[in-house]
Write a protein that holds these residues in place. Sequence first.
Motif, PDB file in Angstrom:
ATOM      1  N   GLU A 337       0.850  -1.185   0.000  1.00 50.99           N
ATOM      2  CA  GLU A 337       0.000   0.000   0.000  1.00 50.99           C
ATOM      3  C   GLU A 337       0.891   1.242   0.000  1.00 50.99           C
ATOM      4  OE1 GLU A 337      -4.040   0.989   2.443  1.00 50.99           O
ATOM      5  OE2 GLU A 337      -2.216   0.799   3.634  1.00 50.99           O
ATOM      6  N   PRO A 340       0.928   7.158   2.508  1.00 56.45           N
ATOM      7  CA  PRO A 340       0.395   8.497   2.220  1.00 56.45           C
ATOM      8  C   PRO A 340       0.991   9.611   3.077  1.00 56.45           C
ATOM      9  CG  PRO A 340      -1.133   7.317   3.606  1.00 56.45           C
ATOM     10  CD  PRO A 340       0.026   6.382   3.379  1.00 56.45           C
ATOM     11  N   TYR A 348      -2.125  12.353   7.210  1.00 54.60           N
ATOM     12  CA  TYR A 348      -1.744  11.014   7.663  1.00 54.60           C
ATOM     13  C   TYR A 348      -0.379  11.072   8.346  1.00 54.60           C
ATOM     14  CZ  TYR A 348      -0.680   6.027   7.659  1.00 54.60           C
ATOM     15  OH  TYR A 348      -0.357   4.743   8.050  1.00 54.60           O
ATOM     16  N   THR A 356      -5.432   4.254   6.813  1.00 55.25           N
ATOM     17  CA  THR A 356      -5.561   3.728   5.450  1.00 55.25           C
ATOM     18  C   THR A 356      -6.571   2.580   5.433  1.00 55.25           C
ATOM     19  OG1 THR A 356      -3.834   2.044   5.690  1.00 55.25           O
ATOM     20  CG2 THR A 356      -3.130   4.277   5.035  1.00 55.25           C
ATOM     21  N   GLN A 357      -6.950   2.165   4.240  1.00 53.18           N
ATOM     22  CA  GLN A 357      -7.894   1.046   4.107  1.00 53.18           C
ATOM     23  C   GLN A 357      -7.312  -0.236   4.690  1.00 53.18           C
ATOM     24  OE1 GLN A 357     -10.971   1.012   3.363  1.00 53.18           O
ATOM     25  NE2 GLN A 357     -11.434   2.718   1.988  1.00 53.18           N
ATOM     26  N   CYS A 409      -9.313  -0.210  -5.416  1.00 47.65           N
ATOM     27  CA  CYS A 409      -9.577   0.697  -4.290  1.00 47.65           C
ATOM     28  C   CYS A 409     -11.068   0.985  -4.095  1.00 47.65           C
ATOM     29  CB  CYS A 409      -8.819   2.008  -4.482  1.00 47.65           C
ATOM     30  SG  CYS A 409      -7.084   1.786  -4.876  1.00 47.65           S
ATOM     31  N   LEU A 497      -8.097   6.547   4.051  1.00 42.67           N
ATOM     32  CA  LEU A 497      -7.501   6.832   2.746  1.00 42.67           C
ATOM     33  C   LEU A 497      -7.393   5.558   1.916  1.00 42.67           C
ATOM     34  CD1 LEU A 497      -4.565   9.147   3.922  1.00 42.67           C
ATOM     35  CD2 LEU A 497      -6.921   9.801   3.345  1.00 42.67           C
ATOM     36  N   SER A 498      -7.980   5.594   0.717  1.00 44.07           N
ATOM     37  CA  SER A 498      -7.849   4.474  -0.224  1.00 44.07           C
ATOM     38  C   SER A 498      -6.610   4.729  -1.078  1.00 44.07           C
ATOM     39  CB  SER A 498      -9.096   4.372  -1.106  1.00 44.07           C
ATOM     40  OG  SER A 498     -10.233   4.088  -0.327  1.00 44.07           O
ATOM     41  N   CYS A 499      -5.510   4.121  -0.667  1.00 39.98           N
ATOM     42  CA  CYS A 499      -4.203   4.436  -1.268  1.00 39.98           C
ATOM     43  C   CYS A 499      -3.897   3.551  -2.461  1.00 39.98           C
ATOM     44  CB  CYS A 499      -3.107   4.279  -0.214  1.00 39.98           C
ATOM     45  SG  CYS A 499      -3.322   5.372   1.202  1.00 39.98           S
TER      46      CYS A 499
END
Length: 786
Positions: A337, A340, A348, A356-357, A409, A497-499
């Motif tokens: 991942e 971020p 972050y 994060t997710q 994502c 956050l969808s990284c």
Amino acid sequence: MKGMENQKRIGVFICHCGDNISRSIDMKRLKDAIIDEDVVGVDENSYLCSVNGEKLMQDRIKSLDLDGAVVAACSPEVHEQKFRKCAETAGINRYMVDVANIREQCAWITKDPDPTLRAIDTVKSSIRAMKHGKPRYNIDLNVVKSALVIGGGISGITTALSLARQNIKVYLLEKSPTIGGNMVRIGKVFSADTLSEECAMCSLGPIMSEVAEHPNIEVLTLSQVTEVTGHAGDFKVKLSTGPFMVDPDKCTSCGECSKACNVEVPDEWNANLSTRKAVYRPFPQAVPGSYTIDGNSCVKCGACMELCSAGAINLDNKADNATINVGSVIIATGYQELDPTGKEEFGYGVDEDVITQMELARMLAVNGPTSGKILTPSTGEKPRRIVMVQCVGSRDRKAGSIPHCSTICCMVALKHSNYIANHFKGTEVYICYTDMRTPGTYENYYFETQKKGEKSIRFLRGRVAEVIRDGDGILIARVEDTLGGGFLEIETDMVVLSCALKPSEGAEALENLFGVTLTPELFVMEKHPKLNPTETTVPGIFVCGTAKGAMDITGAINMSRSAASQVAELMGPGTIQIEPKFAVIDPEICETCGKCVDHCFKGAIYVDGDVCIDPFTCSGCGNCISKCLQNAIELPGSSDHEIFARIDGCLDGEGPKILAFLDEKIAYVAADNVGLNRLSYPSEVRIIRVPSVARLELKHLLHAFKRGASGIFLADGTGNSSGSQAGEKIRLKVEELKEGLTSEGIDPKQLMFYEAYLPHYKGMASRLEEFSGIIKQTRTKNDLKH
């Protein structure tokens, strides 16, 4: 009519490719020009690659008693092997077939006022080369019936099991203490068919156990590749393994050592949301199931040794080196991942409530740090609202980001939102998206999530500009609703956050170790995205799963089985055929001076009494030929006569022309991509495919200028596919050629070199335009002088 050169009977077959070629190329004019080349016959067909087209070729080869054939059609990268097999079936040597590329590099090049003229020169070039061609034959080498799979995630596991079930010995290499990869960490997987979320470990655990118990699989954890030599069918791979401070054969997994350990560090298997000991087992279902010691964290106090009744611990153990012999290598190194932290606008790493997710996935997992409860990190309470930010580091051309979509994502955000809506009543989720991308049947899951979450899940189209705390300490996500809502400030308890998905750490080393080509994002590039999606640019080395690019678990499994199938095909016959594209030394002429040994890019030339060339290691670049003062080395299919003939064919017509010598693996394919994307380059450019620019000598360039070439463009991507050493040698070769031209009174500006990069085909087109402008200026100045 000219005299029948070398008396070879050459036939020409022209493909219309439906109207892909015939729409732009004047077929009658092309045929009339070809007939003047003393060919035995000229035939045309709508689709030469079809059954009827192949039958036409075979019938005409037999009836005309041909020695060789020129196929004017699409790129040789597409159907060259098919046409060679077809001709071989009809009775001529498969290497007496040459494909003239009149589709990608003629018909599909836009803004060309006369593509037929370019096609005529291209076909003439092939015909004349064929008249100097010689039959060649494949050679057979034995194949080692074992494979190395690098990466122990779901892709590596799937590949290893598929091969092992076909009675192929597999070494499954993993750099961490256990196999399982990212699938262990994601907690839940979901099905687009059942529209439900399921336990990832429940699906993965039994497969991991099968790997551990399979007699044909040897699991090598805490291991990395340090050196690779050899070729497809016979690779020698050096490994560094360990150190194993806990003997997995003696360890009973009682856990007393971990209880005694006083060192605690962040637990990477829980996305660093909890801690673990320096002596630990990553998770209960780990394979191998023994405990392991983190050498970077252990202070070697010895407390664990004192409590180990099995005597399994030795803190002084060092890493070992080993060499394995395999016939094939499969790269399944997975993904990580994107971190971020560098995206400062999201906070972050500064605000603990921004996660994060993957971190959310560990929270939602029953074996995670919160035992499946979703808790706001700063308060420890259930959040009332969560804002999910899509495309963090994806679809972004800024430094540190991935320019394309990361594929999964949106679906991960839907999975977590749906699970939260079902299991955590009272928690509202906002998904701030650029575009929701749910291909295929995943669209059903998206639709059902929308329906089930009408009150608790809201979709907001717009990129989040920043995440801040206001004066009261409330977390706020600022976003513009592009569907009419204007600028919004959403108060929230957590931001997820969808990284982007990036290649695993250390992916850049794959290029130097294996010679494979990487994308700009460092994913492993396939040989051909449609026809060879799991083959790399190196024979015998394959890629699968997210080592190739972002994809979901289903796609990764399918690709892994495809890679295993190709490895099985390679090993099935017990031998592997090598095409005669390697250099050959005449021992009667060779004086064993050894200069060729020093100049070989691949280390394929060695001295064993006589100078020898390993046919599989040899890349066929031809650099050694120019270094041999005795002319003892030959590269079949790329002899001086054939190169001169191709030059003559391209320059036979009127008008100034630029010859572009492109290496066959990178630059030539990039030129194909220019046509595939319907772009343009100057109409005076004529392309000649060569093994590598390294094959060219000063005499070839002087011949081209003598025959009227106004400029010579060299493009080679060998350095990008074989490492920096090869690239440096190519550049030195180009400098030698420029110095040679200068000594002959030719302006070195009439020669341009471009280091080709496969994805950057637009760059090559622009450099050709630039070079054309330089040549025109040079020609104008010379005209004024005279």
